[in-house]
Write a protein that holds these residues in place. Structure first.
Motif, PDB file in Angstrom:
ATOM      1  N   LEU A   1      24.962 -25.468  -3.648  1.00  0.00           N
ATOM      2  CA  LEU A   1      25.548 -24.946  -2.405  1.00  0.00           C
ATOM      3  C   LEU A   1      24.475 -24.275  -1.551  1.00  0.00           C
ATOM      4  O   LEU A   1      24.548 -24.297  -0.312  1.00  0.00           O
ATOM      5  CB  LEU A   1      26.653 -23.923  -2.739  1.00  0.00           C
ATOM      6  N   VAL A   2      23.503 -23.633  -2.197  1.00  0.00           N
ATOM      7  CA  VAL A   2      22.416 -22.946  -1.505  1.00  0.00           C
ATOM      8  C   VAL A   2      21.178 -23.041  -2.373  1.00  0.00           C
ATOM      9  O   VAL A   2      21.264 -23.253  -3.584  1.00  0.00           O
ATOM     10  CB  VAL A   2      22.794 -21.473  -1.225  1.00  0.00           C
ATOM     11  N   HIS A   3      20.003 -22.878  -1.765  1.00  0.00           N
ATOM     12  CA  HIS A   3      18.726 -22.996  -2.482  1.00  0.00           C
ATOM     13  C   HIS A   3      18.638 -24.327  -3.216  1.00  0.00           C
ATOM     14  O   HIS A   3      18.301 -24.405  -4.399  1.00  0.00           O
ATOM     15  CB  HIS A   3      18.536 -21.828  -3.463  1.00  0.00           C
ATOM     16  N   GLU A   4      18.957 -25.376  -2.474  1.00  0.00           N
ATOM     17  CA  GLU A   4      18.872 -26.732  -3.005  1.00  0.00           C
ATOM     18  C   GLU A   4      17.432 -27.092  -3.343  1.00  0.00           C
ATOM     19  O   GLU A   4      16.490 -26.497  -2.813  1.00  0.00           O
ATOM     20  CB  GLU A   4      19.428 -27.724  -1.985  1.00  0.00           C
ATOM     21  N   ARG A   5      17.246 -28.049  -4.220  1.00  0.00           N
ATOM     22  CA  ARG A   5      15.909 -28.488  -4.611  1.00  0.00           C
ATOM     23  C   ARG A   5      15.726 -29.954  -4.296  1.00  0.00           C
ATOM     24  O   ARG A   5      16.681 -30.743  -4.351  1.00  0.00           O
ATOM     25  CB  ARG A   5      15.668 -28.243  -6.101  1.00  0.00           C
ATOM     26  N   ILE A   6      14.497 -30.311  -3.963  1.00  0.00           N
ATOM     27  CA  ILE A   6      14.147 -31.724  -3.779  1.00  0.00           C
ATOM     28  C   ILE A   6      13.707 -32.240  -5.142  1.00  0.00           C
ATOM     29  O   ILE A   6      12.758 -31.710  -5.744  1.00  0.00           O
ATOM     30  CB  ILE A   6      13.031 -31.884  -2.738  1.00  0.00           C
ATOM     31  N   LEU A   7      14.381 -33.236  -5.639  1.00  0.00           N
ATOM     32  CA  LEU A   7      14.116 -33.766  -6.976  1.00  0.00           C
ATOM     33  C   LEU A   7      13.148 -34.945  -6.881  1.00  0.00           C
ATOM     34  O   LEU A   7      13.506 -36.036  -6.446  1.00  0.00           O
ATOM     35  CB  LEU A   7      15.434 -34.184  -7.636  1.00  0.00           C
ATOM     36  N   ILE A   8      11.901 -34.690  -7.264  1.00  0.00           N
ATOM     37  CA  ILE A   8      10.842 -35.686  -7.194  1.00  0.00           C
ATOM     38  C   ILE A   8      10.741 -36.400  -8.535  1.00  0.00           C
ATOM     39  O   ILE A   8      10.744 -35.747  -9.585  1.00  0.00           O
ATOM     40  CB  ILE A   8       9.490 -35.021  -6.863  1.00  0.00           C
TER      41      ILE A   8
ATOM     42  N   LYS B   1      25.782 -19.656  -9.027  1.00  0.00           N
ATOM     43  CA  LYS B   1      25.484 -19.262 -10.403  1.00  0.00           C
ATOM     44  C   LYS B   1      26.755 -19.210 -11.239  1.00  0.00           C
ATOM     45  O   LYS B   1      26.763 -19.591 -12.412  1.00  0.00           O
ATOM     46  CB  LYS B   1      24.762 -17.906 -10.408  1.00  0.00           C
ATOM     47  N   HIS B   2      27.848 -18.746 -10.649  1.00  0.00           N
ATOM     48  CA  HIS B   2      29.127 -18.706 -11.363  1.00  0.00           C
ATOM     49  C   HIS B   2      29.594 -20.126 -11.701  1.00  0.00           C
ATOM     50  O   HIS B   2      30.117 -20.380 -12.802  1.00  0.00           O
ATOM     51  CB  HIS B   2      30.176 -17.992 -10.502  1.00  0.00           C
ATOM     52  N   ARG B   3      29.381 -21.039 -10.770  1.00  0.00           N
ATOM     53  CA  ARG B   3      29.771 -22.442 -11.005  1.00  0.00           C
ATOM     54  C   ARG B   3      29.000 -23.036 -12.178  1.00  0.00           C
ATOM     55  O   ARG B   3      29.502 -23.900 -12.904  1.00  0.00           O
ATOM     56  CB  ARG B   3      29.499 -23.247  -9.742  1.00  0.00           C
ATOM     57  N   ARG B   4      27.773 -22.561 -12.379  1.00  0.00           N
ATOM     58  CA  ARG B   4      26.949 -23.070 -13.469  1.00  0.00           C
ATOM     59  C   ARG B   4      27.151 -22.307 -14.762  1.00  0.00           C
ATOM     60  O   ARG B   4      26.442 -22.518 -15.741  1.00  0.00           O
ATOM     61  CB  ARG B   4      25.472 -22.998 -13.071  1.00  0.00           C
ATOM     62  N   GLY B   5      28.102 -21.391 -14.771  1.00  0.00           N
ATOM     63  CA  GLY B   5      28.426 -20.672 -15.992  1.00  0.00           C
ATOM     64  C   GLY B   5      27.576 -19.452 -16.270  1.00  0.00           C
ATOM     65  O   GLY B   5      27.610 -18.903 -17.381  1.00  0.00           O
ATOM     66  N   LYS B   6      26.789 -19.008 -15.260  1.00  0.00           N
ATOM     67  CA  LYS B   6      25.964 -17.820 -15.441  1.00  0.00           C
ATOM     68  C   LYS B   6      26.837 -16.568 -15.388  1.00  0.00           C
ATOM     69  O   LYS B   6      27.860 -16.523 -14.707  1.00  0.00           O
ATOM     70  CB  LYS B   6      24.890 -17.741 -14.361  1.00  0.00           C
ATOM     71  N   LYS B   7      26.400 -15.508 -16.105  1.00  0.00           N
ATOM     72  CA  LYS B   7      27.149 -14.249 -16.112  1.00  0.00           C
ATOM     73  C   LYS B   7      26.194 -13.061 -16.123  1.00  0.00           C
ATOM     74  O   LYS B   7      25.053 -13.174 -16.565  1.00  0.00           O
ATOM     75  CB  LYS B   7      28.044 -14.160 -17.358  1.00  0.00           C
ATOM     76  N   THR B   8      26.665 -11.943 -15.610  1.00  0.00           N
ATOM     77  CA  THR B   8      25.976 -10.670 -15.794  1.00  0.00           C
ATOM     78  C   THR B   8      27.032  -9.629 -16.146  1.00  0.00           C
ATOM     79  O   THR B   8      28.053  -9.511 -15.473  1.00  0.00           O
ATOM     80  CB  THR B   8      25.178 -10.254 -14.546  1.00  0.00           C
ATOM     81  N   ARG B   9      26.797  -8.909 -17.216  1.00  0.00           N
ATOM     82  CA  ARG B   9      27.850  -8.044 -17.765  1.00  0.00           C
ATOM     83  C   ARG B   9      27.780  -6.602 -17.272  1.00  0.00           C
ATOM     84  O   ARG B   9      28.749  -5.866 -17.385  1.00  0.00           O
ATOM     85  CB  ARG B   9      27.788  -8.078 -19.295  1.00  0.00           C
ATOM     86  N   THR B  10      26.636  -6.176 -16.770  1.00  0.00           N
ATOM     87  CA  THR B  10      26.521  -4.793 -16.296  1.00  0.00           C
ATOM     88  C   THR B  10      25.846  -4.792 -14.936  1.00  0.00           C
ATOM     89  O   THR B  10      25.209  -5.772 -14.527  1.00  0.00           O
ATOM     90  CB  THR B  10      25.699  -3.923 -17.260  1.00  0.00           C
ATOM     91  N   MET B  11      25.938  -3.661 -14.246  1.00  0.00           N
ATOM     92  CA  MET B  11      25.284  -3.530 -12.952  1.00  0.00           C
ATOM     93  C   MET B  11      23.807  -3.146 -13.093  1.00  0.00           C
ATOM     94  O   MET B  11      23.084  -3.063 -12.101  1.00  0.00           O
ATOM     95  CB  MET B  11      26.012  -2.474 -12.120  1.00  0.00           C
TER      96      MET B  11
ATOM     97  N   ASN C   1      22.628  -8.129  -4.201  1.00  0.00           N
ATOM     98  CA  ASN C   1      23.975  -8.585  -3.821  1.00  0.00           C
ATOM     99  C   ASN C   1      24.353  -9.868  -4.547  1.00  0.00           C
ATOM    100  O   ASN C   1      25.516 -10.055  -4.929  1.00  0.00           O
ATOM    101  CB  ASN C   1      24.049  -8.806  -2.309  1.00  0.00           C
ATOM    102  N   LYS C   2      23.395 -10.747  -4.741  1.00  0.00           N
ATOM    103  CA  LYS C   2      23.680 -12.015  -5.417  1.00  0.00           C
ATOM    104  C   LYS C   2      24.153 -11.780  -6.852  1.00  0.00           C
ATOM    105  O   LYS C   2      25.171 -12.345  -7.287  1.00  0.00           O
ATOM    106  CB  LYS C   2      22.434 -12.907  -5.402  1.00  0.00           C
ATOM    107  N   TYR C   3      23.443 -10.920  -7.564  1.00  0.00           N
ATOM    108  CA  TYR C   3      23.823 -10.686  -8.963  1.00  0.00           C
ATOM    109  C   TYR C   3      25.001  -9.714  -9.076  1.00  0.00           C
ATOM    110  O   TYR C   3      25.770  -9.797 -10.034  1.00  0.00           O
ATOM    111  CB  TYR C   3      22.610 -10.198  -9.755  1.00  0.00           C
ATOM    112  N   ALA C   4      25.134  -8.824  -8.090  1.00  0.00           N
ATOM    113  CA  ALA C   4      26.329  -7.978  -8.071  1.00  0.00           C
ATOM    114  C   ALA C   4      27.570  -8.833  -7.811  1.00  0.00           C
ATOM    115  O   ALA C   4      28.630  -8.621  -8.419  1.00  0.00           O
ATOM    116  CB  ALA C   4      26.194  -6.895  -6.993  1.00  0.00           C
ATOM    117  N   GLY C   5      27.420  -9.818  -6.895  1.00  0.00           N
ATOM    118  CA  GLY C   5      28.520 -10.747  -6.641  1.00  0.00           C
ATOM    119  C   GLY C   5      28.882 -11.555  -7.876  1.00  0.00           C
ATOM    120  O   GLY C   5      30.061 -11.798  -8.159  1.00  0.00           O
ATOM    121  N   LEU C   6      27.855 -11.962  -8.624  1.00  0.00           N
ATOM    122  CA  LEU C   6      28.103 -12.688  -9.868  1.00  0.00           C
ATOM    123  C   LEU C   6      28.859 -11.810 -10.863  1.00  0.00           C
ATOM    124  O   LEU C   6      29.760 -12.280 -11.579  1.00  0.00           O
ATOM    125  CB  LEU C   6      26.763 -13.148 -10.470  1.00  0.00           C
TER     126      LEU C   6
END
Length: 672
Positions: free
Chosen positions: A557-564, A603-613, A653-658
């Motif tokens: 969705l964001v920070h896409e990569r070019i796959l060479i 990151k949430h779509r990929r199953g990433k998690k963060t348990r604390t702030m 904000n990105k990891y707080a959102g996660l």
């Protein structure tokens, strides 16, 4: 308004180098006059008016020089502005002239031919000094060779500079060989080799350590077929040189027979120990610019070290690293490392450049930094005015010529078809400039508009070959859609807030005349609040240009990569991709929040998690440290600080959102 004559400035440069071994005053005087000319040009803004764009590498080298002076001043202040420290600062303060020298020499337009002619004068002066000494002894070789030859100055200083001058002259000779100019090539090689031989009469052991390193730097300048033979020749030369050095032979004999070093090395080792002890006493600040001298004097008075150390070694610790550690602590170590390794990194990256003048200047600059690194093992080179001023002037000349040659090195026209792809939404302020800049390198321009409510699509149709209005599926998928419409052999993927500068356009067209890679990264030049940022987040070089076949974008969705495809070669160009990240601070806040939230969702779509702030907090802090300190964002001033804080906030904000996405929502709670 009266203008400075261009020819006078290279003449001053050559006078300084050619006269350095006759009198340090000639070197200092020429350097001062060049610096005054540079200051005048700065006030007149002469280079700015000519359209000169300051290379960020020069800004980085400038930082290395003034940081050394700043650390020295702080050390002097902390010790109470002592007389001894003031003398050392007076020597170090010359380094602040680096930028005026750069301006003066860049204004003069000095290039490889002029630089190597100036460097050859060092070797010529070595030979003249030697012949004068021989004539003074009525041609008696035995009298001359039975003493350490120093040409009227310290044998160590003479030997080190003579060796470096000789090797730089040989590098210039190889440049003229490659330029098919046999007469200057032959003269320079003969003069350079002669100067190297004369330098060995100084019986300076650091020369024998530096010689193989300097010779190895010549290997990239000869054909690959000859490099193995060249390496063998270097080994033979070094062995023969050591075998013919009486001083080194005696040192080796003493070591083999009794397991002991000679007296001079014993003294150095004892001095190094004293310097290290001073550093351990005050690792954060050091003992002050005059602290080493006081420490040695106190140790001699207390009988802790022999009197001979007080007679020979009170001025400095005979080692650059330890001397700066003792006097200025950890900041001193950093300042010395920056002064050596930043120029070394700037020059060394161009050693294998296909443009002959650039490659030879790069080798010469790498030689100077390497030589001073080796010399600094047994001498405090930056505490000696001759050594320091020589380094200052030669580095300024080589750096100026390097970037003049780099600008001249891109002249070919591309031979492949290029498609530029741009995705946009509500970018009417940017889209026209973006597409006009893309046309400098693209035969075909494709724009996908994600349903803009302004005139973005209308303006794009004036400049692009294909303009389509679509929905918004995310950055990765949208860029893949644009890629699928491209027909060129190569694709340039741009965002609407990016620009191809004329310098970058010339470089792209030059490389695509005969591509030496399958994809290229284009260094960012983030431009906000009226300032171009050269460091911090601008330290990144996103992949933007690539062969179309087999390449696709990730579906992020964001920070896409070019796959060479695996196995393809990727290189980074020098020219800058100007990036106008936002219109104003309000737009910055809006855009940052958007990207942070999209990053959380991805990151949430990929199953990433963060348990604390704690984790978001640490990541935000790490981002600030990386952008502001590690990537030298502080060199971009107040805007650089604001940018570092902004990126740290986005990361937090990105990891707080996660973290919030992993929490139960109000809708799925059991409520009474």
């Amino acid at each position: 308004m009266m203008h400075l004559p261009h020819a006078l400035l290279p003449l001053l440069f050559m006078t300084g180098l050619g006269g350095a071994l006759f009198s340090s005053s000639i070197l200092a005087g020429a350097t001062a006059l060049l610096a005054i000319a540079g200051i005048t040009l700065i006030f007149r803004k002469s280079l700015n008016q000519s359209g000169w764009v300051v290379p960020k590498e020069l800004r980085l080298m400038h930082f290395a020089f003034w940081f050394f002076v700043l650390v020295s001043f702080c050390s002097w202040a902390l010790e109470g502005f002592t007389y001894e420290g003031g003398k050392n600062l007076g020597t170090h303060a010359r380094l602040i002239l680096f930028w005026p020298l750069i301006i003066a020499l860049t204004y003069s337009g000095i290039r490889a031919r002029g630089i190597f002619t100036g460097l050859a004068l060092i070797s010529a002066s070595v030979i003249i000094v030697f012949l004068m000494a021989l004539a003074a002894r009525s041609g008696a070789w035995d009298k001359l060779l039975n003493t350490r030859f120093g040409g009227g100055i310290n044998p160590i200083s003479f030997g080190n500079i003579a060796l470096l001058g000789g090797m730089l002259t040989v590098t210039g000779g190889l440049f003229f060989v490659r330029s098919k100019r046999p007469l200057p090539a032959t003269l320079m090689c003969i003069v350079g080799v002669t100067a190297v031989i004369v330098s060995m009469f100084s019986e300076t052991r650091s020369n024998l350590v530096a010689l193989p390193a300097l010779l190895l730097l010549l290997l990239p300048l000869i054909s690959r077929k000859l490099r193995i033979a060249g390496a063998i020749a270097i080994l033979v030369i070094v062995v023969a040189t050591i075998a013919n050095s009486d001083r080194m032979s005696r040192s080796v004999e003493h070591l083999l027979e009794g397991g002991k070093l000679d007296t001079s090395m014993d003294v150095r080792i004892e001095v190094w120990g004293l310097a290290w002890d001073l550093f351990l006493e005050s690792p954060l600040t050091g003992s002050g610019l005059g602290g080493y001298t006081r420490g040695v004097e106190e140790a001699v008075t207390a009988g802790e070290v022999p009197r001979k150390i007080g007679d020979c070694c009170t001025g400095h610790a005979h080692n650059d690293f330890l001397n700066n550690a003792a006097t200025s602590g950890i900041p001193g170590i950093l300042s010395w490392a920056f002064l050596i390794f930043i120029p070394l990194s700037v020059f060394s990256r161009h050693i294998f450049n296909k443009h002959a003048p650039t490659a030879h200047i790069a080798v010469a600059g790498s030689m100077v930094a390497t030589g001073y690194l080796v010399y600094g093992l047994t001498e405090a080179t930056f505490d000696r005015s001759l050594f320091l001023t020589f380094y200052l002037l030669v580095m300024a000349g080589l750096a100026s010529a390097l970037f003049t040659e780099l600008r001249a090195s891109c002249y070919r026209e591309r031979k492949v078809r290029v498609s530029a792809t741009v995705i946009a939404k509500n970018e009417e302020d940017h889209i026209a400039d973006c597409l006009q800049s893309a046309r400098l390198v693209a035969d075909e321009i494709i724009v996908l508009d994600s349903g803009s409510s302004d005139r973005t699509a209308e303006i794009a149709r004036q400049y692009a070959d294909i303009v389509e209005v679509t929905d918004w599926p995310g950055f990765g998928i949208q860029k893949q859609r644009a890629l699928e419409k491209a027909t060129g052999d190569w694709v340039l993927s741009l965002d609407a807030d990016e620009r191809i500068t004329p310098e970058l356009a010339r470089e792209i067209n030059h490389h695509l005349a005969d591509p030496d890679a399958d994809a290229y990264k284009l260094p960012w030049a983030v431009t906000i609040y009226g300032k171009r940022l050269d460091f911090g987040r601008s330290g990144r070089a996103p992949l933007r240009l690539f062969r179309r076949e087999g390449v696709r974008f990730s579906d992020a969705l964001v920070h896409e990569r070019i796959l060479i495809p695996e196995g393809r070669k990727i290189r980074t160009l020098r020219g800058r991709l100007t990036h106008y990240t936002h219109r104003d601070f309000g737009h910055s806040l809006e855009k940052s929040a958007k990207y942070a939230w999209l990053g959380s969702q991805e990151k949430h779509r990929r199953g990433k998690k963060t348990r604390t702030m704690i984790y978001p907090t640490l990541r935000g802090l790490m981002t600030f440290i990386q952008v502001y300190f590690i990537r030298f964002g502080f060199l971009d001033g107040a805007v650089g600080y604001l940018t570092a804080v902004t990126y740290a906030q986005v990361t937090f904000n990105k990891y707080a959102g996660l973290w919030t996405l992993g929490r139960p929502t109000q809708d799925n709670r059991n409520t009474e």
